[in-house]
Structure formats: C-alpha cells, structure tokens
Design an enzyme around this catalytic site. Sequence first.
Site, PDB file in Angstrom:
ATOM      1  N   ARG A 121       0.880  -1.182   0.000  1.00  0.00           N
ATOM      2  CA  ARG A 121       0.000   0.000   0.000  1.00  0.00           C
ATOM      3  C   ARG A 121       0.904   1.214   0.000  1.00  0.00           C
ATOM      4  O   ARG A 121       1.741   1.385   0.894  1.00  0.00           O
ATOM      5  CB  ARG A 121      -0.928   0.010   1.218  1.00  0.00           C
ATOM      6  N   HIS A 148      -7.421   0.745  -6.593  1.00  0.00           N
ATOM      7  CA  HIS A 148      -7.628  -0.114  -5.419  1.00  0.00           C
ATOM      8  C   HIS A 148      -8.327  -1.393  -5.885  1.00  0.00           C
ATOM      9  O   HIS A 148      -9.488  -1.639  -5.564  1.00  0.00           O
ATOM     10  CB  HIS A 148      -8.484   0.638  -4.398  1.00  0.00           C
ATOM     11  N   GLN A 151     -10.198  -3.870  -3.524  1.00  0.00           N
ATOM     12  CA  GLN A 151     -11.510  -3.376  -3.089  1.00  0.00           C
ATOM     13  C   GLN A 151     -12.585  -3.743  -4.107  1.00  0.00           C
ATOM     14  O   GLN A 151     -13.681  -4.182  -3.752  1.00  0.00           O
ATOM     15  CB  GLN A 151     -11.454  -1.856  -2.913  1.00  0.00           C
ATOM     16  N   ASP A 239     -17.287   7.460  -1.725  1.00  0.00           N
ATOM     17  CA  ASP A 239     -16.085   7.269  -0.914  1.00  0.00           C
ATOM     18  C   ASP A 239     -15.825   8.567  -0.155  1.00  0.00           C
ATOM     19  O   ASP A 239     -16.371   9.624  -0.495  1.00  0.00           O
ATOM     20  CB  ASP A 239     -14.895   6.904  -1.819  1.00  0.00           C
ATOM     21  N   CYS A 278     -16.481   1.809   0.451  1.00  0.00           N
ATOM     22  CA  CYS A 278     -15.363   0.931   0.827  1.00  0.00           C
ATOM     23  C   CYS A 278     -14.933   1.123   2.273  1.00  0.00           C
ATOM     24  O   CYS A 278     -14.201   0.275   2.807  1.00  0.00           O
ATOM     25  CB  CYS A 278     -14.198   1.133  -0.125  1.00  0.00           C
ATOM     26  N   ARG A 306     -13.836  -8.261   1.650  1.00  0.00           N
ATOM     27  CA  ARG A 306     -12.400  -8.028   1.432  1.00  0.00           C
ATOM     28  C   ARG A 306     -11.620  -9.296   1.813  1.00  0.00           C
ATOM     29  O   ARG A 306     -10.665  -9.673   1.149  1.00  0.00           O
ATOM     30  CB  ARG A 306     -11.918  -6.834   2.269  1.00  0.00           C
TER      31      ARG A 306
END
Length: 322
Positions: A121, A148, A151, A239, A278, A306
């Site tokens: 990440r 991402h 996700q 988001d 998310c 996830r």
Amino acid sequence: MSTTLRRPSTEQGRSSDRTAGPRHFLDLRDFDTATLRQMLDIASGFKRAGRVTSRPLAGKTLALIFEKPSTRTRVSFEVGMRQLGGEVVVLSDKDSQLGRGESIADTARVLSRYVDAIMLRTDRASKLHDLADNATVPVINGLTEASHPCQLMADVMTFEEHRGPIAGQTVAWCGDGNNVARSWIEAAVRFDFTLRLATPDGLRPPDDLVAWALGQGGRIELTDDAMQAADGARCVVTDTWISMADEPDPVRHTLLAPYRVTNRLMEAAAPDAIFMHCLPAHRGEEVDAGVIDGPRSVVFDEAENRLHAQKGVLAWVMGAAR
Ligand code: CP
C-alpha cells in the site's frame, strides 16, 4: 478509501509485458474477465467453506508493506493468509529501511528471497510497478493513489451476492473521481456493466483512463449531476472526501457537497438499489447516516468480502488454485 490523485495518467511507469514473470495482481485492467471470474469463484468457494479450509498456502509467507494507514486491508490480508495456512510479515516504511532510503528495487530483490508474495500500500503507483518489476514473487496492489483493485474484487462479489450478475446492470458513483472510482471504471469494462460517474469539475477520473475504457467498449457515462447518475441505478457508491493522511480541505468539501449520498438521492435509484462504500466513512459528509446505516446499505458485507476476495487473489497469485 480515498487518497489524493497526484498523477493524471494511469499509464506512466507501467510495464507493458509481465506475462512471463510472477502472477502479480496490480490492476483489474491487466486481466481478462475469465481470470478475474476465476479469482472470484475461488473466493466464493473459500467463503462457503468458512474458516476451515484445506490450507492451500501452508508453508507460504506473505509480506505486507504499508506506507499508508489501513484497517480492512491489513486485517483481511493477515487473517486471510492465516486461514489459508500461511504466515505474514508486516512492514511499514517507518519500521523498515524503506523509510531510510533503501530503494524499492533492492527491497523487492531481498524480500523475494524470503517470502512468497508481497502486498504494497503506497501513495505512488510508480513504487508498486517498481516493486513488481524487480520482485521474483507475486506483488499485490493494496492501494495506490491510482487504484484499489482488491476493493473492487470485494465490491463485485458483494453486488452479485445481493443482486445477482453485475453484467448489464448500472452502478452510480457519486463524488471524487479517486483511486476507487478508477478501479470501478476498470471493473465496469471487465465485468460488463454501465458505470455512471457524477463528479465535480477538477475531480473527474483521468481522461486517459476513460478513453481506455471507452476504447474497450466500456459503458462509462460522465456527468456532474448526481441525480442523473443515480437515476434507476441498481447500486450507488461513494467514498470519503478526505484523502488518506491529508487534512480536511474546505475547497474539496464545497466542491463535493452536491454529491453527498442522501435518502433523496437513493430514491432516484432503482427501488431495490443497494448502497456501497469501501469505508472508512464520514457520516454527514459523503453519505448521510440514514443511508449508510439504513436498509439499503451493504457496506459491512462489502468489508467482510475483502477477506474472502483476497483469499481468492492470494490463492491465484501463489498458484494454489488454477
Ligand atoms: N477500504 C479500505 O481499503 O480500508 P482500509 O484503508 O481500512 O484498508
């Protein structure tokens, strides 16, 4: 999980051909639909099996490198790897030599001698690609400023569990055209659904990504009107407006205020539309509490997935399921 967009192109720094090397999981666009479906099928199988599995990754170790904070990504990768019989090593730039200037390339070469896969990440996609170019083990994208994909594997899985096949459906994204929005664009192409993105001027997804998607035959519709995007959609997604590790920005807040997901906006969607996010969420900013805590919200199923989706990715990249 938002993070500031600093580079206009998703193409910069991307290697063109990694077909002969390890099975990296860098972006959805790198895979054909059948391969992504294979990973999701593996994930669903693991989910059905529960916590007791055949331990296909026994003897394998995953390194997790976090240059940015995480709750879901860290815990789901750690737990998922252990449930598959493997081990994890967690590093951050602060507690490793990465924070003292050791190059990504050397880090990739060294970690490849110790572990069987590496998740990163980071706030720079170029670092992810540098890692992948120099590692001899699979590299997994755990979020960059540009995408991402883990996700989105969970998000597609979640949509389909609630509403059936996503192909042919319409999803509405309302808010910042950020890294998650970019992966939604790639998902729309690979999983064959219509994606309407309602974003303000200045926070649109990059033109080159939209051009790629349209060139692939993707059904990507851009608007600055959240109501227009939500109209009849089976799913509304948003988001956070606060980029990871950034301070709240009043200018962004003003720009994004018309894109808050409210009950009124959800009323414009299909009668059975679901709400996805998310996480982490900021109630009263990008979404009203009445929506995220209401009956249409599937955000905690999404968070759970996830774990399952990443188990599918882990098994696939390490060749434990073919
Ligand atoms: N959605 C997501 O990536 O959450 P974390 O930042 O907590 O990992």
